[in-house]
Write a protein that holds these residues in place. Structure first.
Motif, short mmCIF file in Angstrom:
data_model
loop_
_atom_site.label_atom_id
_atom_site.label_comp_id
_atom_site.label_asym_id
_atom_site.label_seq_id
_atom_site.Cartn_x
_atom_site.Cartn_y
_atom_site.Cartn_z
N HIS A 92 -3.18 -8.25 11.87
CA HIS A 92 -4.15 -7.33 12.46
C HIS A 92 -3.82 -5.89 12.08
N GLU A 93 -2.56 -5.53 12.17
CA GLU A 93 -2.12 -4.17 11.86
C GLU A 93 -2.37 -3.85 10.38
N ALA A 94 -2.08 -4.80 9.49
CA ALA A 94 -2.29 -4.58 8.05
C ALA A 94 -3.78 -4.41 7.76
N LYS A 95 -4.64 -5.24 8.35
CA LYS A 95 -6.09 -5.11 8.14
C LYS A 95 -6.60 -3.77 8.64
N LYS A 96 -6.08 -3.35 9.79
CA LYS A 96 -6.49 -2.07 10.36
C LYS A 96 -6.08 -0.91 9.44
N ASN A 97 -4.88 -0.98 8.89
CA ASN A 97 -4.41 0.07 7.98
C ASN A 97 -5.21 0.08 6.67
N ILE A 98 -5.58 -1.08 6.18
CA ILE A 98 -6.39 -1.15 4.95
C ILE A 98 -7.75 -0.49 5.19
N GLU A 99 -8.37 -0.81 6.31
CA GLU A 99 -9.67 -0.21 6.62
C GLU A 99 -9.56 1.30 6.78
N LEU A 101 -7.36 3.25 5.35
CA LEU A 101 -7.15 3.83 4.02
C LEU A 101 -8.43 3.83 3.19
N LYS A 102 -9.26 2.81 3.32
CA LYS A 102 -10.50 2.74 2.54
C LYS A 102 -11.49 3.81 2.95
N ARG A 103 -11.37 4.31 4.16
CA ARG A 103 -12.27 5.39 4.62
C ARG A 103 -11.86 6.75 4.06
N ARG A 104 -10.67 6.85 3.52
CA ARG A 104 -10.19 8.12 2.95
C ARG A 104 -10.73 8.31 1.53
N LYS A 108 -4.85 7.80 -6.33
CA LYS A 108 -3.98 6.71 -6.80
C LYS A 108 -3.03 6.22 -5.72
N GLU A 109 -2.50 7.11 -4.94
CA GLU A 109 -1.57 6.72 -3.88
C GLU A 109 -2.25 5.85 -2.83
N ARG A 110 -3.49 6.21 -2.51
CA ARG A 110 -4.26 5.42 -1.55
C ARG A 110 -4.44 4.00 -2.07
N GLU A 111 -4.82 3.89 -3.35
CA GLU A 111 -5.02 2.58 -3.96
C GLU A 111 -3.72 1.78 -4.00
N LYS A 112 -2.63 2.46 -4.27
CA LYS A 112 -1.32 1.80 -4.30
C LYS A 112 -0.97 1.25 -2.91
N LEU A 113 -1.21 2.04 -1.88
CA LEU A 113 -0.93 1.60 -0.51
C LEU A 113 -1.82 0.42 -0.11
N ILE A 114 -3.08 0.48 -0.50
CA ILE A 114 -4.00 -0.61 -0.18
C ILE A 114 -3.52 -1.91 -0.83
N ARG A 115 -3.14 -1.82 -2.12
CA ARG A 115 -2.63 -3.02 -2.81
C ARG A 115 -1.37 -3.55 -2.14
N GLU A 116 -0.50 -2.66 -1.70
CA GLU A 116 0.74 -3.07 -1.01
C GLU A 116 0.42 -3.78 0.30
N TYR A 117 -0.50 -3.22 1.08
CA TYR A 117 -0.90 -3.87 2.33
C TYR A 117 -1.54 -5.22 2.06
N GLU A 118 -2.35 -5.31 1.02
CA GLU A 118 -3.00 -6.58 0.70
C GLU A 118 -1.99 -7.63 0.24
N ARG A 119 -0.96 -7.21 -0.49
CA ARG A 119 0.11 -8.14 -0.89
C ARG A 119 0.85 -8.64 0.35
N ASN A 120 1.16 -7.74 1.25
CA ASN A 120 1.82 -8.15 2.50
C ASN A 120 0.94 -9.06 3.32
N LEU A 121 -0.35 -8.77 3.32
CA LEU A 121 -1.30 -9.60 4.06
C LEU A 121 -1.36 -11.00 3.47
N ALA A 122 -1.26 -11.11 2.17
CA ALA A 122 -1.30 -12.42 1.50
C ALA A 122 -0.11 -13.30 1.91
#
Length: 125
Positions: A92-99, A101-104, A108-122
């Motif tokens: 839940h926390e990872a999904k919330k953080n991804i959302e 970040l996507k609103r920002r 490149k750093e934002r995209e890197k963080l999103i990919r990192e959260y998505e990897r952790n989510l996987a």
């Protein structure tokens, strides 16, 4: 530090001790009640690990053996229920953080963080 851990067969009400690490049940509580490669000398079934600190009842004390079995089962159920709740919370926390970040605005750093959260989510799904 080495010590000896208890392995039990609840059907035969016997135990055996094997070398283990003293802090195993503290640092890895999911090992309590786990089956391993130790087999019962009487019936040949796989024994359960209960750690180095849990007292093993005398063979003739049937009620204490039943109580030990129930306590180990209850501990494992509670441990994995709590672990599952923590996993759900992390997802839940990872999904919330991804959302968030996507609103920002894009960078490149934002995209890197999103990919990192998505990897952790996987890992959790």
């Amino acid at each position: 530090m080495a010590c000896k851990g208890n392995w039990v067969c609840f059907d035969c009400r016997v135990s055996t001790r094997r070398h283990t690490w003293k802090g195993i049940t503290y640092y890895c509580p999911d090992t309590i009640g786990m089956e391993g490669d130790v087999k019962c000398q009487h019936c040949g079934s796989v024994m359960k690990f209960i750690g180095p600190t849990i007292r093993v009842p005398a063979k003739r004390k049937i009620k204490e053996w039943q109580q030990l079995r129930e306590e180990i089962l209850a501990f494992r159920q509670d441990y994995f229920r709590e672990r599952r709740a923590l996993m759900v919370e992390a997802v839940h926390e990872a999904k919330k953080n991804i959302e968030k970040l996507k609103r920002r605005p894009f960078n490149k750093e934002r995209e890197k963080l999103i990919r990192e959260y998505e990897r952790n989510l996987a890992k959790y799904t």
